[in-house]
Design an enzyme around this catalytic site. Structure first.
Site, PDB file in Angstrom:
ATOM      1  N   ASP A  76       0.853  -1.014  -0.066  1.00  0.00           N
ATOM      2  CA  ASP A  76       0.198   0.119  -0.112  1.00  0.00           C
ATOM      3  C   ASP A  76       1.002   1.055  -0.054  1.00  0.00           C
ATOM      4  OD1 ASP A  76      -2.623  -0.973  -0.184  1.00  0.00           O
ATOM      5  OD2 ASP A  76      -2.732  -1.080   1.936  1.00  0.00           O
ATOM      6  N   ILE A  77       1.948   1.202   0.941  1.00  0.00           N
ATOM      7  CA  ILE A  77       2.719   2.450   0.920  1.00  0.00           C
ATOM      8  C   ILE A  77       3.354   2.754  -0.490  1.00  0.00           C
ATOM      9  CG2 ILE A  77       4.843   3.237   2.256  1.00  0.00           C
ATOM     10  CD1 ILE A  77       3.710   2.260   4.926  1.00  0.00           C
TER      11      ILE A  77
END
Length: 398
Positions: free
Chosen positions: A170-171
């Site tokens: 996600d990051i």
């Protein structure tokens, strides 16, 4: 008074929720962009991902939404979409993470946006993209870790496959989205046109599987579970000391010889079993025994300080509280505070146009009147939109 950031003058309409998109827009906001966070009537769901909470907002939300303004819009309604289109009139960037096809269903797909706002950079974050066998499927960090080989490559023979402890996919998707947006803005300076760009969790997961993908393309073998050790480098692992664990990482033969000398075992650097990296890989268990015997005689912090001062890669294995209160962290100004808020500063340190903390993370729809007023809506018009449900007041619809 903070200096204007590098992104000052950039307006971003942020329709994203959860992690990847908000992480992207916080990067831009920290550096001066005017990020207007458009939330659905129920709000960004990570406001509920706690405890811990500040008032009604979870730390998960707080950690990735500073320097933004929040407005609640029901984009499923015609009036809500009309407000969005008004916001886009002065926007440079639109970022969203709806399921592919959602904006088209609402009549505001990319073709419509491109015709109406030719300079707009439209970024979409999705799980798998719109096409292909999994096109349109939802994506979640841990599921993508599983599907891209990440979990299968993480862990030890004893533990079995393990999820990575931070939401890396996600990051990193958020980081790629920020890079893509900056690329599109740079190209717009030449062409005068915006463009659509997409980052997906799935392709991000594949892209960051280095060196495992490179190794596989070279020898055709999937990685085995090596725990904390590196498949291509030795020594590159955790070792116990008299006090705490330390991590040693050696990238080449010269560094290994220097390490051997610094710890008082220069003969290890010329031992035929360990002289070259390929030899150390073949004899990693024997080398581990040799090094563990030496490190067990030392305390972690003084040993790491001495090795680092000698230019050798070594560090104590710290918990998050130790990392956040470390003297180096404090010296570098890596913790920022404003009113009740505390967070980790932007790691992008520009010399003249510095990042800043201007706003604490917003309450749901906190800036609705402020933002809509800037776009020419009267108090009566705002109240009427709230009454129809197209624009949200301060209460979320749970």
């Amino acid at each position: 008074m903070s200096s204007p950031g590098a992104m000052t003058g950039l307006r971003v309409i942020d329709l994203t929720r959860v992690l990847g998109g908000p992480y992207c827009t916080q990067i831009l906001a920290d550096h001066g962009a005017d990020v207007i966070k458009v939330e659905p009537p129920a709000g960004d769901e990570v406001r509920d991902w706690g405890p811990p909470f500040h008032e009604e907002d979870a730390a998960y939300f707080v950690g990735i939404n500073r320097n933004k303004r929040s407005i609640g819009l029901d984009l499923a309604s015609e009036n809500g979409r009309a407000v969005l289109m008004k916001l886009l009139e002065t926007a440079d960037v639109l970022i969203e993470n709806f399921k592919p096809g959602t904006l088209d269903k609402w009549g505001i797909g990319n073709d419509v946006l491109r015709a109406k706002f030719p300079k707009l950079v439209h970024c979409r974050i999705s799980g798998f993209g719109a096409d292909g066998p999994r096109g349109g499927n939802p994506g979640y960090d841990a599921i993508i870790q599983a599907m891209t080989g990440m979990i299968a490559a993480t862990g030890s023979p004893e533990s079995g496959p393990m999820r990575i402890g931070v939401p890396l996919v996600d990051i990193t998707t958020g980081l790629y989205a920020a890079i893509g947006i900056l690329m599109a803005l740079s190209e717009r300076q030449r062409s005068g046109l915006g463009q659509f760009l997409e980052t997906t969790l799935y392709e991000t997961g594949l892209a960051i599987m280095h060196p495992h993908t490179a190794n596989y393309f070279m020898h055709g073998k999937p990685p085995s579970l090596t725990g904390n050790e590196h498949p291509n480098l030795v020594p590159y692992a955790i070792f116990p000391t008299k006090t705490d664990n330390i991590f040693i990482g050696v990238g080449n033969d010269g560094t290994f010889r220097k390490l051997a000398k610094e710890i008082g075992k220069p003969e290890l650097g010329t031992d035929p079993r360990f002289a070259r990296n390929k030899d150390r890989i073949a004899n990693r268990d024997a080398l581990r025994v040799e090094l563990a015997a030496v490190f067990s005689q030392h305390e972690a912090e003084p040993l790491c300080n001495r090795l680092l001062a000698a230019g050798l890669p070594a560090g104590p294995v710290q918990k998050i509280d130790q990392a956040l209160t470390n003297p180096h962290t404090l010296h570098r100004g890596d913790i920022i505070e404003k009113d009740w808020y505390k967070g980790v500063a932007s790691p992008i340190r520009l010399e003249r146009t510095k990042p800043s903390l201007r706003r604490t993370p917003p309450k749901f729809s906190q800036h609705t009147s402020e933002v809509l007023g800037e776009f020419g809506y009267s108090t009566g018009e705002i109240e009427a939109l709230v009454a129809t449900g197209a624009v949200c007041g301060s209460e979320r619809k749970r």
